[in-house]
Design an enzyme around this catalytic site. Structure first.
Site, PDB file in Angstrom:
ATOM      1  N   ASP A  33       0.719  -1.389  -0.054  1.00 54.77           N
ATOM      2  CA  ASP A  33      -0.486   0.122   0.067  1.00 54.77           C
ATOM      3  C   ASP A  33       1.646   1.473  -0.400  1.00 54.77           C
ATOM      4  O   ASP A  33      -0.324   2.337   0.373  1.00 54.77           O
ATOM      5  CB  ASP A  33      -1.157  -0.404   1.025  1.00 54.77           C
ATOM      6  N   GLU A  52       2.656   2.111   2.331  1.00 53.34           N
ATOM      7  CA  GLU A  52       2.392   3.129   3.238  1.00 53.34           C
ATOM      8  C   GLU A  52       4.031   2.888   4.135  1.00 53.34           C
ATOM      9  O   GLU A  52       4.738   1.963   3.821  1.00 53.34           O
ATOM     10  CB  GLU A  52       1.017   2.874   4.195  1.00 53.34           C
ATOM     11  N   ARG A  86       7.482  25.625  13.276  1.00 60.36           N
ATOM     12  CA  ARG A  86       7.219  26.904  12.440  1.00 60.36           C
ATOM     13  C   ARG A  86       6.183  28.228  12.685  1.00 60.36           C
ATOM     14  O   ARG A  86       6.440  29.420  13.215  1.00 60.36           O
ATOM     15  CB  ARG A  86       7.995  27.895  11.195  1.00 60.36           C
ATOM     16  N   GLN A  87       4.650  27.099  12.498  1.00 56.88           N
ATOM     17  CA  GLN A  87       3.749  27.694  12.846  1.00 56.88           C
ATOM     18  C   GLN A  87       3.762  27.197  13.948  1.00 56.88           C
ATOM     19  O   GLN A  87       2.704  26.693  14.446  1.00 56.88           O
ATOM     20  CB  GLN A  87       2.543  27.004  11.817  1.00 56.88           C
ATOM     21  N   HIS A 117      12.171  28.169  15.553  1.00 61.79           N
ATOM     22  CA  HIS A 117      11.411  29.360  14.749  1.00 61.79           C
ATOM     23  C   HIS A 117      11.290  30.449  15.959  1.00 61.79           C
ATOM     24  O   HIS A 117      11.678  31.183  16.017  1.00 61.79           O
ATOM     25  CB  HIS A 117      11.161  29.209  13.560  1.00 61.79           C
ATOM     26  N   LYS A 172      20.098  47.392   7.160  1.00 60.93           N
ATOM     27  CA  LYS A 172      19.803  47.444   5.665  1.00 60.93           C
ATOM     28  C   LYS A 172      19.177  48.637   5.859  1.00 60.93           C
ATOM     29  O   LYS A 172      18.587  48.912   7.119  1.00 60.93           O
ATOM     30  CB  LYS A 172      17.904  46.917   6.212  1.00 60.93           C
ATOM     31  N   ARG A 225      17.080  50.939   3.542  1.00 56.69           N
ATOM     32  CA  ARG A 225      16.027  51.387   2.856  1.00 56.69           C
ATOM     33  C   ARG A 225      16.891  53.293   1.849  1.00 56.69           C
ATOM     34  O   ARG A 225      16.341  54.310   2.341  1.00 56.69           O
ATOM     35  CB  ARG A 225      14.704  51.740   3.335  1.00 56.69           C
ATOM     36  N   ASP A 228      23.116  31.526   9.789  1.00 52.73           N
ATOM     37  CA  ASP A 228      21.466  31.648  10.160  1.00 52.73           C
ATOM     38  C   ASP A 228      21.628  29.847  10.469  1.00 52.73           C
ATOM     39  O   ASP A 228      21.973  29.096  10.278  1.00 52.73           O
ATOM     40  CB  ASP A 228      20.785  32.181   9.030  1.00 52.73           C
TER      41      ASP A 228
HETATM   42  C1  R5P Z   1      14.432  33.940  10.187  1.00 50.32           C
HETATM   43  O1  R5P Z   1      13.975  34.013  11.148  1.00 50.32           O
HETATM   44  C2  R5P Z   1      14.910  33.316  10.110  1.00 50.32           C
HETATM   45  O2  R5P Z   1      16.534  33.002  10.430  1.00 50.32           O
HETATM   46  C3  R5P Z   1      15.865  32.907   8.400  1.00 50.32           C
HETATM   47  O3  R5P Z   1      16.383  33.428   8.407  1.00 50.32           O
HETATM   48  C4  R5P Z   1      14.877  32.832   7.116  1.00 50.32           C
HETATM   49  O4  R5P Z   1      14.268  31.269   8.234  1.00 50.32           O
HETATM   50  C5  R5P Z   1      15.665  32.370   6.349  1.00 50.32           C
HETATM   51  O5  R5P Z   1      14.905  31.351   5.032  1.00 50.32           O
HETATM   52  P1  R5P Z   1      14.604  32.176   3.337  1.00 50.32           P
HETATM   53  O6  R5P Z   1      16.039  30.732   3.485  1.00 50.32           O
HETATM   54  O7  R5P Z   1      13.537  31.555   3.305  1.00 50.32           O
HETATM   55  O8  R5P Z   1      15.217  33.136   3.068  1.00 50.32           O
END
Ligand code: R5P
Length: 314
Positions: free
Chosen positions: A64, A66, A121-122, A154, A214, A216, A240
């Site tokens: 199946d 599974e 993450r949610q 997260h 950053k 702008r 990251d």
């Molecule tokens: C943000 O809160 C996380 O630390 C990462 O920077 C983020 O999730 C990276 O996502 P992506 O690769 O889609 O830019």
């Protein structure tokens, strides 16, 4: 030897030093198919015994398509470390089956290591009618388990969704170990949210760190530049917690190259690489991630971090 310390930059627990999973009886390590290499490394790092599992049905099994698991060793009376990331989706079902299989073999204790907590993450209902996936996962994978360890959440608040002891282990020391012997001039956070990660990595790697600012310029243009350090002619590592679509890292790497960086290495604990992430990341000279989600970028292991964390509470 174990030396658990409170990391002043992250307020998360970091475990330093060579640790064994147990002093006395060997701990048995069982793995789902999402995390076999990490689990083997965890057994080795912690002096535990890796117990084989098959994920293939025998020829007479139900045809199946599974998931299927069968743990191929005795666990009666043992302390068991069960390792499985909840990503991608089929691995969640496999984990539920594994918990049942392990429990039926009558271990004394089951510690569940979720290297990457997929669906974590949610952490809130952003729209009415949405499922709160982090809570759903927590409530289901804890059944039959005595404690949970996971990494790089997260939002660490999701640990509160578990009704059993649940801890987050930092993977940043593993990133730092990987970068320590690399020819890198400094470590960079791509945004303010990653500053605590860059500091932690830089501390282990013994390199300076900085963060991108950053600015702008107009409604359509955003400029990124290091706050303190000059990248011209330098070899830099952007760090990251997770690379998902690659957008964050790619944007930072593009800017750094435009500003004269000679070499850009991107490193993260979790490498999801969704959608066309690899196309975007072509701007990087190198991409590295841990073994929480095995991929072509997997270049270092977080097994020592989990081994030390498990040992610290014994
Ligand atoms: C943000 O809160 C996380 O630390 C990462 O920077 C983020 O999730 C990276 O996502 P992506 O690769 O889609 O830019």
């Amino acid at each position: 030897m174990r030396i658990p310390t409170r990391n002043p930059t992250t307020e998360r627990t970091v475990y330093i030093g060579l640790a064994h999973l147990a002093d006395g009886d060997a701990v048995k390590v069982v793995s789902g198919s999402a995390s076999v290499a990490l689990a083997r490394g965890l057994a080795t790092a912690g002096g535990g015994t890796f117990v084989e599992t098959t994920y293939e049905k025998h020829p007479g099994g139900f045809p199946d398509a599974e998931r299927y698991v069968r743990v191929l060793g005795a666990l009666a009376g043992d302390e068991v470390v069960l390792v499985q990331s909840t990503h991608p989706d089929p691995k969640v079902v496999e984990l539920l089956l594994l918990i049942d299989a392990v429990r039926d073999l009558r271990p004394r204790k089951v510690s569940l290591v979720i290297p990457y907590f997929g669906y974590g993450r949610q952490d809130k209902r952003f729209e009415s009618g949405e499922a709160l996936s982090a809570k759903v996962l927590a409530k289901h994978v804890q059944v039959g388990v005595d404690e949970v360890l996971t990494m790089g959440l997260h939002n660490p608040e999701v640990l509160k969704f578990f009704d059993i002891p649940a801890r987050e282990v930092s993977g940043m020391p593993a990133v730092g170990r990987y970068l320590k012997d690399r020819d890198i001039d400094f470590v960079l956070a791509p945004d303010d949210g990653a500053v605590r990660h860059a500091k932690e990595v830089a501390e282990t790697a013994g390199k300076p760190w900085d963060a991108l600012r950053k600015t702008r310029l107009d409604s359509y243009t955003v400029k990124f530049e290091p706050k303190r350090l000059n990248v011209r002619g330098k070899r830099v590592a952007i760090v990251d917690d997770v690379i998902s679509t690659g957008g964050t890292i790619a944007l930072a790497a593009k800017e750094l190259k435009a500003q004269g960086a000679r070499h850009v290495l991107a490193a993260a604990v979790h490498g999801l690489f969704t959608a066309n992430a690899w196309d975007k990341l072509a701007v990087c000279d190198e991409v590295a991630a841990s073994d929480t989600i095995p991929s072509r970028a997997t270049k270092f292991s977080v097994a020592p971090e989990f081994a030390a964390a498990i040992r610290a509470t014994r």
